[in-house]
Scaffold this motif. Structure first.
Motif, PDB file in Angstrom:
ATOM      1  N   VAL A 140       0.832  -1.211   0.000  1.00 27.14           N
ATOM      2  CA  VAL A 140       0.000   0.000   0.000  1.00 27.14           C
ATOM      3  C   VAL A 140       0.873   1.269   0.000  1.00 27.14           C
ATOM      4  O   VAL A 140       0.431   2.333  -0.439  1.00 27.14           O
ATOM      5  CB  VAL A 140      -0.957  -0.025   1.231  1.00 27.14           C
TER       6      VAL A 140
ATOM      7  N   ALA B 183       0.165 -10.828  -3.057  1.00 33.24           N
ATOM      8  CA  ALA B 183      -0.134 -10.251  -1.741  1.00 33.24           C
ATOM      9  C   ALA B 183      -1.587  -9.792  -1.687  1.00 33.24           C
ATOM     10  O   ALA B 183      -2.061  -9.089  -2.580  1.00 33.24           O
ATOM     11  CB  ALA B 183       0.791  -9.069  -1.461  1.00 33.24           C
TER      12      ALA B 183
ATOM     13  N   VAL C  12      -2.402 -12.470  -9.670  1.00 28.76           N
ATOM     14  CA  VAL C  12      -3.001 -13.752  -9.273  1.00 28.76           C
ATOM     15  C   VAL C  12      -4.339 -13.489  -8.592  1.00 28.76           C
ATOM     16  O   VAL C  12      -4.400 -12.796  -7.577  1.00 28.76           O
ATOM     17  CB  VAL C  12      -2.039 -14.522  -8.335  1.00 28.76           C
TER      18      VAL C  12
ATOM     19  N   THR D 141      -8.808 -14.837  -8.109  1.00 32.54           N
ATOM     20  CA  THR D 141      -9.664 -15.906  -7.600  1.00 32.54           C
ATOM     21  C   THR D 141     -10.900 -16.131  -8.464  1.00 32.54           C
ATOM     22  O   THR D 141     -11.371 -15.206  -9.136  1.00 32.54           O
ATOM     23  CB  THR D 141     -10.114 -15.538  -6.161  1.00 32.54           C
TER      24      THR D 141
HETATM   25  P1  NAD Z   1      -2.486 -15.715   2.347  1.00 30.09           P
HETATM   26  O1  NAD Z   1      -3.446 -14.908   3.151  1.00 30.09           O
HETATM   27  O2  NAD Z   1      -2.058 -17.035   2.838  1.00 30.09           O
HETATM   28  O3  NAD Z   1      -1.148 -14.865   2.087  1.00 30.09           O
HETATM   29  C1  NAD Z   1      -1.181 -13.505   1.743  1.00 30.09           C
HETATM   30  C2  NAD Z   1       0.230 -12.948   1.906  1.00 30.09           C
HETATM   31  O4  NAD Z   1       0.195 -11.561   1.542  1.00 30.09           O
HETATM   32  C3  NAD Z   1       0.754 -13.022   3.334  1.00 30.09           C
HETATM   33  O5  NAD Z   1       2.088 -13.472   3.350  1.00 30.09           O
HETATM   34  C4  NAD Z   1       0.675 -11.576   3.832  1.00 30.09           C
HETATM   35  O6  NAD Z   1       1.652 -11.256   4.796  1.00 30.09           O
HETATM   36  C5  NAD Z   1       0.884 -10.811   2.532  1.00 30.09           C
HETATM   37  N1  NAD Z   1       0.301  -9.468   2.594  1.00 30.09           N
HETATM   38  C6  NAD Z   1      -0.950  -9.124   2.994  1.00 30.09           C
HETATM   39  N2  NAD Z   1      -1.106  -7.800   2.935  1.00 30.09           N
HETATM   40  C7  NAD Z   1       0.043  -7.279   2.451  1.00 30.09           C
HETATM   41  C8  NAD Z   1       0.493  -5.967   2.161  1.00 30.09           C
HETATM   42  N3  NAD Z   1      -0.299  -4.900   2.367  1.00 30.09           N
HETATM   43  N4  NAD Z   1       1.740  -5.797   1.664  1.00 30.09           N
HETATM   44  C9  NAD Z   1       2.558  -6.867   1.463  1.00 30.09           C
HETATM   45  N5  NAD Z   1       2.194  -8.126   1.750  1.00 30.09           N
HETATM   46  C10 NAD Z   1       0.952  -8.343   2.235  1.00 30.09           C
HETATM   47  O7  NAD Z   1      -3.151 -15.804   0.910  1.00 30.09           O
HETATM   48  P2  NAD Z   1      -3.142 -17.008  -0.146  1.00 30.09           P
HETATM   49  O8  NAD Z   1      -4.247 -17.920   0.168  1.00 30.09           O
HETATM   50  O9  NAD Z   1      -1.784 -17.527  -0.275  1.00 30.09           O
HETATM   51  O10 NAD Z   1      -3.550 -16.199  -1.466  1.00 30.09           O
HETATM   52  C11 NAD Z   1      -2.556 -15.575  -2.265  1.00 30.09           C
HETATM   53  C12 NAD Z   1      -3.225 -14.924  -3.450  1.00 30.09           C
HETATM   54  O11 NAD Z   1      -3.915 -15.899  -4.219  1.00 30.09           O
HETATM   55  C13 NAD Z   1      -4.270 -13.863  -3.060  1.00 30.09           C
HETATM   56  O12 NAD Z   1      -4.171 -12.809  -3.972  1.00 30.09           O
HETATM   57  C14 NAD Z   1      -5.600 -14.599  -3.206  1.00 30.09           C
HETATM   58  O13 NAD Z   1      -6.618 -13.696  -3.529  1.00 30.09           O
HETATM   59  C15 NAD Z   1      -5.296 -15.528  -4.356  1.00 30.09           C
HETATM   60  N6  NAD Z   1      -6.067 -16.795  -4.375  1.00 30.09           N
HETATM   61  C16 NAD Z   1      -6.125 -17.592  -3.263  1.00 30.09           C
HETATM   62  C17 NAD Z   1      -6.800 -18.809  -3.338  1.00 30.09           C
HETATM   63  C18 NAD Z   1      -6.874 -19.753  -2.159  1.00 30.09           C
HETATM   64  O14 NAD Z   1      -7.557 -20.772  -2.223  1.00 30.09           O
HETATM   65  N7  NAD Z   1      -6.192 -19.499  -1.065  1.00 30.09           N
HETATM   66  C19 NAD Z   1      -7.417 -19.198  -4.535  1.00 30.09           C
HETATM   67  C20 NAD Z   1      -7.342 -18.342  -5.638  1.00 30.09           C
HETATM   68  C21 NAD Z   1      -6.637 -17.157  -5.546  1.00 30.09           C
END
Ligand code: NAD
Ligand code: DAU
Length: 351
Positions: A64, A85, A130, A132
């Protein structure tokens, strides 16, 4: 050959850690910069095995912070971004939408601006976002989400991701920024924070705690092993068309309650408990507000264009996942200490 510098955001999180590990190990000619704020969901323990690799650097920063993103792009001259992220948990977005607007929308724009301003030419550059399948909304009993399905998000989380997808496309259409987007279904596997259904259920079964099933447990999700998602991201990053969107999914739909019963059977076996022991923990609780009924991805485009297929059967992937949680007790104890307990007390009191 000059080293390609790749910025991966959110690399300390669940999916990001698998993407970082893959890129560091498979592409020694690339330098991988993992930028993460380390929120409750980010954990550098997820990357212990590669943290000393010569082609890996960790940067603690908040996406941000526009000025910081600018100065990092200017300092490191990244060639490409894989942007993961985000605030990712739907229930948290219901209780605190503003954090999702800030990180997922403002944070994405701050990265887009930094890339646009610092890339002197867009040749050979790439911003890969990336996302969803939740941006497409909810399906009835039939049909699949394709890349042409209209966006119709319902939760603050999915609305914030839809907004970030639109903004990434807008920077492509308006400024010519080279972008790619993928929209994936529900991931499962190692390093998944135990607020999401599968790791939460594993954690609770292990500790003889209730397994909370929302509503009647009839909602359907399409589950994909996280390493298969990382493989798809690698393929799209290298071979996907610039400007294109790809759907990623497991062709693996499960009603929540059926999935939980399967998981209970696996846990009984692994914990050497009598058949049916874990299933006694199933507890129906108040439904999630605005709960989408069914997600199902049609990943035909990714299969036809780039030859991708999921590699694991669900039962096999689920067993591997359970084994990981049972052998990584320290990880689980660490992430469920402190604020985690407070979060759960609030969640349950509200329901
Ligand atoms: P997660 O919540 O496990 O990890 C998110 C990461 O982003 C964390 O390491 C966190 O510290 C970091 N983060 C959050 N805010 C931040 C900021 N302001 N600046 C820098 N880093 C920041 O999420 P995930 O499940 O690994 O998902 C990762 C991506 O994939 C996301 O964009 C999510 O929308 C997308 N996604 C997830 C899924 C799922 O099933 N988990 C499926 C499709 C897409
Ligand atoms: O579809 C992709 C999305 O999958 C990602 O974009 C999100 O980041 C990710 O969190 C995931 O969202 P879901 O809401 O589908 O995942 P979650 O694990 O939270 O819930 C899965 C299903 O299980 C859903 O129908 C809600 C239900 N559920 C969830 C929890 C946490 C329960 O019944 N009980 C629970 O305790």
């Amino acid at each position: 050959m000059t080293t390609k510098k790749i910025l991966i955001t959110g690399g300390a999180g669940f999916i990001g850690s698998h993407v970082v590990r893959r890129m560091v190990n498979y592409y020694p000619d690339y330098h991988i910069y993992n930028l993460d704020k380390l929120t409750y969901a980010g954990n550098l323990e997820n990357l212990r095995d590669i943290e000393n690799s010569p082609n890996y650097t960790f940067i603690k920063a908040d996406i941000v912070d526009g000025e910081k993103m600018h100065s990092l792009f200017s300092e490191y001259q990244f060639d490409a971004v894989i942007h993961l992220a985000a605030e990712s948990h739907v229930d948290r977005s219901i209780s605190n939408p503003m954090e999702f607007i800030t990180t997922n929308i403002v944070g994405t724009v701050s990265l887009l601006n930094a890339a646009k301003a610092n890339w002197k030419t867009f040749d050979e550059k790439l911003f890969y976002h990336v996302s969803t399948d939740e941006v497409y909304g909810s399906l009835g009993e039939e049909g699949f989400f394709t890349e042409e399905t209209k966006y119709n998000p319902h939760s603050p989380y999915s609305a914030s991701k839809a907004s970030s997808d639109h903004l990434v496309r807008a920077y492509h259409d308006t400024y010519g920024l080279p972008i790619k987007i993928s929209n994936c279904s529900n991931n499962y596997g190692a390093n998944h924070f135990p607020e999401k259904l599968i790791p939460l259920a594993i954690h609770n079964i292990k500790n003889n705690q209730p397994i909370p099933v929302y509503g009647k447990g009839e909602n359907v999700r399409d589950w994909l092993y996280v390493e298969d998602h990382a493989t798809a991201i690698d393929l799209i990053f290298h071979k996907g068309k610039v400007g294109a969107t790809y759907n990623i999914g497991g062709f693996n739909e499960w009603k929540n309650i059926d999935l939980i019963h399967l998981l209970c059977r696996i846990m009984d076996k692994k914990l050497k408990r009598a058949d049916g022991t874990s299933a006694k923990l199933i507890t129906y609780v108040k439904d999630r507000a605005g709960h989408d009924l069914r997600y199902a991805i049609d990943a035909t485009k990714l299969n036809k264009e780039l030859g991708w297929n999921p590699s694991l059967q669900f039962e096999e992937g689920l067993e591997k996942t359970v084994d990981w949680y049972l052998t990584n007790e320290d990880w689980l104890n660490h992430v469920t200490s402190g604020d985690y307990q407070k979060y759960y007390e609030v969640q349950y009191t509200k329901r």
